[in-house]
Structure formats: structure tokens, C-alpha cells
Design a protein around this motif. Sequence first.
Motif, PDB file in Angstrom:
ATOM      1  N   ASN A 468       0.849  -1.186   0.000  1.00  0.00           N
ATOM      2  CA  ASN A 468       0.000   0.000   0.000  1.00  0.00           C
ATOM      3  C   ASN A 468       0.887   1.238   0.000  1.00  0.00           C
ATOM      4  N   PHE A 469       0.262   2.389  -0.164  1.00  0.00           N
ATOM      5  CA  PHE A 469       1.026   3.623  -0.298  1.00  0.00           C
ATOM      6  C   PHE A 469       1.671   4.035   1.020  1.00  0.00           C
ATOM      7  N   GLN A 470       1.043   3.717   2.140  1.00  0.00           N
ATOM      8  CA  GLN A 470       1.633   4.092   3.427  1.00  0.00           C
ATOM      9  C   GLN A 470       2.954   3.371   3.656  1.00  0.00           C
ATOM     10  N   GLU A 471       3.103   2.172   3.133  1.00  0.00           N
ATOM     11  CA  GLU A 471       4.369   1.464   3.269  1.00  0.00           C
ATOM     12  C   GLU A 471       5.495   2.225   2.568  1.00  0.00           C
ATOM     13  N   MET A 472       5.183   2.820   1.425  1.00  0.00           N
ATOM     14  CA  MET A 472       6.176   3.631   0.727  1.00  0.00           C
ATOM     15  C   MET A 472       6.539   4.865   1.548  1.00  0.00           C
ATOM     16  N   LEU A 473       5.540   5.517   2.150  1.00  0.00           N
ATOM     17  CA  LEU A 473       5.810   6.677   2.990  1.00  0.00           C
ATOM     18  C   LEU A 473       6.647   6.301   4.206  1.00  0.00           C
ATOM     19  N   GLU A 474       6.359   5.151   4.801  1.00  0.00           N
ATOM     20  CA  GLU A 474       7.143   4.709   5.959  1.00  0.00           C
ATOM     21  C   GLU A 474       8.595   4.450   5.567  1.00  0.00           C
ATOM     22  N   ASN A 475       8.826   3.839   4.417  1.00  0.00           N
ATOM     23  CA  ASN A 475      10.194   3.577   3.975  1.00  0.00           C
ATOM     24  C   ASN A 475      10.970   4.870   3.738  1.00  0.00           C
ATOM     25  N   ILE A 476      10.264   5.936   3.360  1.00  0.00           N
ATOM     26  CA  ILE A 476      10.938   7.210   3.073  1.00  0.00           C
ATOM     27  C   ILE A 476      11.198   8.004   4.347  1.00  0.00           C
ATOM     28  N   PHE A 477      10.213   8.072   5.264  1.00  0.00           N
ATOM     29  CA  PHE A 477      10.285   9.041   6.360  1.00  0.00           C
ATOM     30  C   PHE A 477      10.633   8.445   7.717  1.00  0.00           C
ATOM     31  N   ILE A 478      10.270   7.206   7.980  1.00  0.00           N
ATOM     32  CA  ILE A 478      10.553   6.646   9.305  1.00  0.00           C
ATOM     33  C   ILE A 478      12.053   6.663   9.625  1.00  0.00           C
ATOM     34  N   PRO A 479      12.960   6.281   8.685  1.00  0.00           N
ATOM     35  CA  PRO A 479      14.398   6.388   9.013  1.00  0.00           C
ATOM     36  C   PRO A 479      14.829   7.814   9.341  1.00  0.00           C
ATOM     37  N   LEU A 480      14.219   8.806   8.700  1.00  0.00           N
ATOM     38  CA  LEU A 480      14.584  10.200   8.981  1.00  0.00           C
ATOM     39  C   LEU A 480      14.175  10.594  10.397  1.00  0.00           C
ATOM     40  N   PHE A 481      13.005  10.153  10.823  1.00  0.00           N
ATOM     41  CA  PHE A 481      12.575  10.453  12.182  1.00  0.00           C
ATOM     42  C   PHE A 481      13.415   9.685  13.202  1.00  0.00           C
ATOM     43  N   GLU A 482      13.767   8.448  12.898  1.00  0.00           N
ATOM     44  CA  GLU A 482      14.569   7.663  13.840  1.00  0.00           C
ATOM     45  C   GLU A 482      15.936   8.276  14.054  1.00  0.00           C
ATOM     46  N   VAL A 483      16.585   8.717  12.964  1.00  0.00           N
ATOM     47  CA  VAL A 483      17.917   9.296  13.115  1.00  0.00           C
ATOM     48  C   VAL A 483      17.846  10.681  13.748  1.00  0.00           C
ATOM     49  N   THR A 484      16.722  11.365  13.609  1.00  0.00           N
ATOM     50  CA  THR A 484      16.567  12.663  14.260  1.00  0.00           C
ATOM     51  C   THR A 484      16.373  12.504  15.762  1.00  0.00           C
ATOM     52  N   VAL A 485      15.551  11.530  16.132  1.00  0.00           N
ATOM     53  CA  VAL A 485      15.302  11.274  17.547  1.00  0.00           C
ATOM     54  C   VAL A 485      16.532  10.698  18.231  1.00  0.00           C
ATOM     55  N   ASN A 486      17.238   9.786  17.553  1.00  0.00           N
ATOM     56  CA  ASN A 486      18.416   9.134  18.132  1.00  0.00           C
ATOM     57  C   ASN A 486      19.489   9.002  17.053  1.00  0.00           C
ATOM     58  N   PRO A 487      20.400   9.972  16.916  1.00  0.00           N
ATOM     59  CA  PRO A 487      21.413   9.918  15.856  1.00  0.00           C
ATOM     60  C   PRO A 487      22.282   8.669  15.892  1.00  0.00           C
ATOM     61  N   SER A 488      22.519   8.107  17.056  1.00  0.00           N
ATOM     62  CA  SER A 488      23.383   6.925  17.129  1.00  0.00           C
ATOM     63  C   SER A 488      22.725   5.682  16.541  1.00  0.00           C
ATOM     64  N   SER A 489      21.403   5.719  16.286  1.00  0.00           N
ATOM     65  CA  SER A 489      20.745   4.568  15.683  1.00  0.00           C
ATOM     66  C   SER A 489      21.106   4.420  14.213  1.00  0.00           C
ATOM     67  N   HIS A 490      21.425   5.505  13.549  1.00  0.00           N
ATOM     68  CA  HIS A 490      21.877   5.488  12.152  1.00  0.00           C
ATOM     69  C   HIS A 490      23.061   6.455  12.053  1.00  0.00           C
ATOM     70  N   PRO A 491      24.235   6.093  12.540  1.00  0.00           N
ATOM     71  CA  PRO A 491      25.339   7.065  12.605  1.00  0.00           C
ATOM     72  C   PRO A 491      25.781   7.569  11.236  1.00  0.00           C
ATOM     73  N   GLN A 492      25.848   6.695  10.241  1.00  0.00           N
ATOM     74  CA  GLN A 492      26.257   7.147   8.912  1.00  0.00           C
ATOM     75  C   GLN A 492      25.211   8.054   8.292  1.00  0.00           C
ATOM     76  N   LEU A 493      23.948   7.720   8.494  1.00  0.00           N
ATOM     77  CA  LEU A 493      22.877   8.574   7.973  1.00  0.00           C
ATOM     78  C   LEU A 493      22.883   9.937   8.655  1.00  0.00           C
ATOM     79  N   HIS A 494      23.216   9.959   9.940  1.00  0.00           N
ATOM     80  CA  HIS A 494      23.296  11.234  10.657  1.00  0.00           C
ATOM     81  C   HIS A 494      24.351  12.146  10.029  1.00  0.00           C
ATOM     82  N   LEU A 495      25.494  11.589   9.643  1.00  0.00           N
ATOM     83  CA  LEU A 495      26.541  12.392   9.016  1.00  0.00           C
ATOM     84  C   LEU A 495      26.134  12.833   7.615  1.00  0.00           C
ATOM     85  N   PHE A 496      25.492  11.939   6.889  1.00  0.00           N
ATOM     86  CA  PHE A 496      25.132  12.253   5.506  1.00  0.00           C
ATOM     87  C   PHE A 496      24.064  13.339   5.433  1.00  0.00           C
ATOM     88  N   LEU A 497      23.069  13.283   6.317  1.00  0.00           N
ATOM     89  CA  LEU A 497      21.955  14.229   6.245  1.00  0.00           C
ATOM     90  C   LEU A 497      22.373  15.661   6.559  1.00  0.00           C
TER      91      LEU A 497
END
Length: 558
Positions: A468-497
Motif C-alpha cells: 500500500n502507499f503508506q508502506e512507501m511513505l514509511e520507507n521514506i520518512f521513518i528512518p529520517l525520524f529515527e535518526v533525528t530522535v536518536n542519531p546513534s541509531s543510524h550514525p552514517q545517515l546522521h553524518l550524511f543528512l
Amino acid sequence: MDGKYKEIAEELFSRSLAESEMRSAPYEFPEESPIEQLEERRHRLERQISQDIKFEPDILLRAKQDFMKTDSATDLDQAPKELYPERELIPEREYQRVTISGEEKCGVPFTDLLDAAKCVVKALFIREKYISLSMQSFCRTTARYLQEELGGQPLDVNTFEEMPESSASANATVHPPVSETHPYEVLDPASMPPGLGYTCKMVDGVVHVYTHKIPDLHLNSSELDLPYPDLQEYIADMNMMMALIINGPVKSFCYRRLQYLSSKFQMHILLNEMKELAAQKKVPHRDFYNIRKVDTHIHASSCMNQKHLLRFIKRAMKKYPGEIVHVEQGRGQTLSEVFESMNLTAFDLSVDTLDMHADRNTFHRFDKFNSKYNPIGESILREIFIKTDNHIEGKYFGHIIKEVMADLEESKYQNVELRLSIYGRSRDEWDKLAQWAVKHKVYSDNVRWLVQVPRLFDVYHTKKQLSNFQEMLENIFIPLFEVTVNPSSHPQLHLFLQHVVGFDSVDDESKPEHHIFNLDSPKPVNWTEEDNPPYSYYLYYMYANMTVLNHLPQGRMC
């Protein structure tokens, strides 16, 4: 008679030589016209006047009148110093201006013009509302005129404070700060900002943030109050904009206004072109080649030219012929085997066989334009050389972009905004993209990234990659919220963003849309149709999630 003709010819020839030494050729333009010399003398006098003693306003008026009668620089230099004032004069306009006066008589009823202008102002207010809600900057000149429409009430356009003006002189050289360490080398979680302890969950296509680890939907106090546009209000504003687009008087008004502004600019060029050129020449150490320029809307896969990509492919074939670069039906293929399967060698490659030049046949043909990204028309070469996610983890693509970055750094004054794609097919796309950038150290002070999201849900849904379409939205935005809330959960993504500047939604805009976005449209979790959602549907849910992300503490990362 022949002797007389000879004497006359010699006399005319000598006279023409003497005159040519005294004056320039008629096609040569003097570097400073008499008007420019007069303006320079006027500015020099005003500078002298501003540095001397006080006097009465009538004396100042007489001094100006005397100046207007001055014909030579000698008269200015000999002007009496007792006429110079201490206070600064109000500077006159350096350029000639065009003003329009008189009653509006264009064959259109004045009431229609007034209604059309009100509609345009209404559209500007809608734009200001959504710009302010998402914490983006709004044009202050437009805001000043909109405040007049509000009767002087201030608009909320001060979300981001303006940078204070530098006290350095205008002639001082400015260079970007040079980092002592590479920005992708700081991967220690201890050096990253601490986690906020929040948890995220997508509800009806929009991410909601809760203060507790396990969100209790019955406990309203656990949810952070992060604003995003109301769906009903968004649809009403969208319908308003669609009505303005098809409104005849509004279209006529906008067309006439654009024609008027274009004509006014052309008149400005006719009146002040030489003055602007003279002002440009007076700026020290600056010309077209050493002013800073920014190239936008460039996809990273096409940031190199044909010759550069061709040289890189030939160099890779000679340097890494035995490296496994592709897996076909469970069997690895080396780079040489890939080219052997296409009956090609490094000697056979040329710019013509590469065929990646976007010529005039690609305009208004998205299919042909997209196929140009395939070297030699082979999608396998596109995957090997200009993809970040492949068997070699984007090694070749990272190397060639770093060569482009080296060229930009050498030119020193050219900056680019390269685009990378996030498709929303899986949750780990962001981590793979960040890993590619950090592992290969694809970074430059002259480059910033912009992430584009292709509107291809129907393709992925047909291939059973998304339910469904919400699954696509989750794949796009959930990692961004996770790394914003806890940068150490995605350390490489934190540096890249930290080097990502924005988002974009892209697709073939010539394709027809079969759906109309309204309140009866299914929610993202219920959108399981084969057809693609309309552009306005994509736009609302992407904008809503980015608005929540910008309002999240420590969330201003892009």
C-alpha cells in the motif's frame, strides 16, 4: 593634371592620417562616456561635501546649482571649501528609472483587473501560509507588500533569522571554511547528540511522535504537538489554486503583467546597460570566471560529461578487468566478461557508441531522456557505473563523482547541487545511500545533496514490492525520524543528512492522472489500487511529513 591629382591625393592622405591619430575609429566605444565622467565628478564632489563643515540649506542649494553649471573637472577641483556640508547628502539614483502614470485604459473593465489582482494576492497568501508552516524562508519583499494588504499587520516570516551582515570590506576575499578533518570520519556514537527518547509511528500517512517508548494512543499527553497541514484545509486551498489556474481574467492579467515587466526590463537595459557594465568593470578581482556560481537540478548520475565517463570506463576496464561487478543467475561476472557478452572492447568505445548525449530529440520525450542514462543502451552498465546500490557498493560511481568534485574544487568558484534518488521500496535505502557516501568519502565543500523521490508507486505495487502507499511513505520518512530522535541509531545517515538541502518529487509530468484528490480519496494505508496516486496526493503527504520533521526538536537537518 596627373601631378596635381597626385598632390591632392597625398594631401588628403596625410590629412586623414593626422585625423585618425586624434580620434578613435567610429566603431570603438570610449571606455568612459561623457555622462559617466559627469556622474563620477558629481560623486566626487558629494564625497568632498560630506566631509567638510556645516552650512545653511540655501547655501547647499546654491552649491548644487553651481555644480550643475560646472563643465570641467578643473571647476570642481577649484570649488570653495566653505560650501561643503558636514552631513551626508541624500544620494540620487544612479540609474535612469521608468515610471508609468495615467489612468488604466487597456480595454479590460477595471473591475476585472481588480478581481484578478485580488486572486493573485490570495494565491500569495496561501503560499506564505504553507511556507511559514513548514519553517521555510519567505521572500521579504513580497511579505512587505502583503502586509500592506493586511493593513500593516506583520506576517510570520521571521522563522529563520537573517544572517548578520559581515563587517569585512567589500573588496576582501572570501573563502569557505576548510575542515581540518573529513566530515565522514567522525563515526563515534559518543560524539553524536544524545537521543531524545521519543518513539515514532505513522498514522494515516503522517508520522506522529510520542514521548513514551510504547505509544499509548489513548493517552493524548504522550504525543508531541507538532503541526502539519489539515487535510480538509489543504484540499480547499488546492481547489482554490486550481480555480485560479483556469480563470480567464486571472490568466490575462498575469500574462499582461509578465509582458509589462519584461518590457520594463528591456527599457532598463537600453537606458542603463553601459552604466552597469562600467560599474561591473570597477569591481576589483571579479569577473564571470571568479564569481561563485551554483548549478542546480543536476542528477548525480549525469554530473559528468560524456568524455569524462568514457575515459573512466576505459580506465576501469584496464585497471579492474577481473573484478566481479555483477551477479547474473547466481554467477558472478567480471568487468571483462560483461563487455565480452556485449561484443565490445575498450578500443571499440567512443562518445558516439556511448550515446548518452541529451540532444533535441529528448525534449518532451521522458522515455528517450531516461534511456540516455544507459551507457551504450545497456542497463547493466548503468547499474555498474552510475548506481550507488550494486554488487560493488557503488565503488565506480563514487570514484567518478569524486573526480567531478576535484574538478569543482580546482575551479574554486563553482558549486553544484547534485540529486540522489530515494525510491521508498525498502526501509534500508537511506542507510545504503549514507553508507555509500561515508565509505567512499564522497564529499566536497562545493557540493550539496538534494534527494528526489520518483512517483513510481504503481510500478512497485505491480511488482509486489509494496502492498500500500503508506508502506512507501514509511520507507521514506521513518528512518529520517529515527535518526533525528536518536542519531546513534543510524550514525552514517546522521553524518550524511547534514549535507542534504532538500527534497523533490519527480516523474514524467506528461502522464495523465486518472484520480482527483479530495476528501473521498482513500487513506494511504487503504491505497492498494493499481493506478498511481495523483501528484497532489504525493505532495500533501510528503509535505506533511517534512513539516512534522522540521518542527521536531533537533530536526532541522535538511
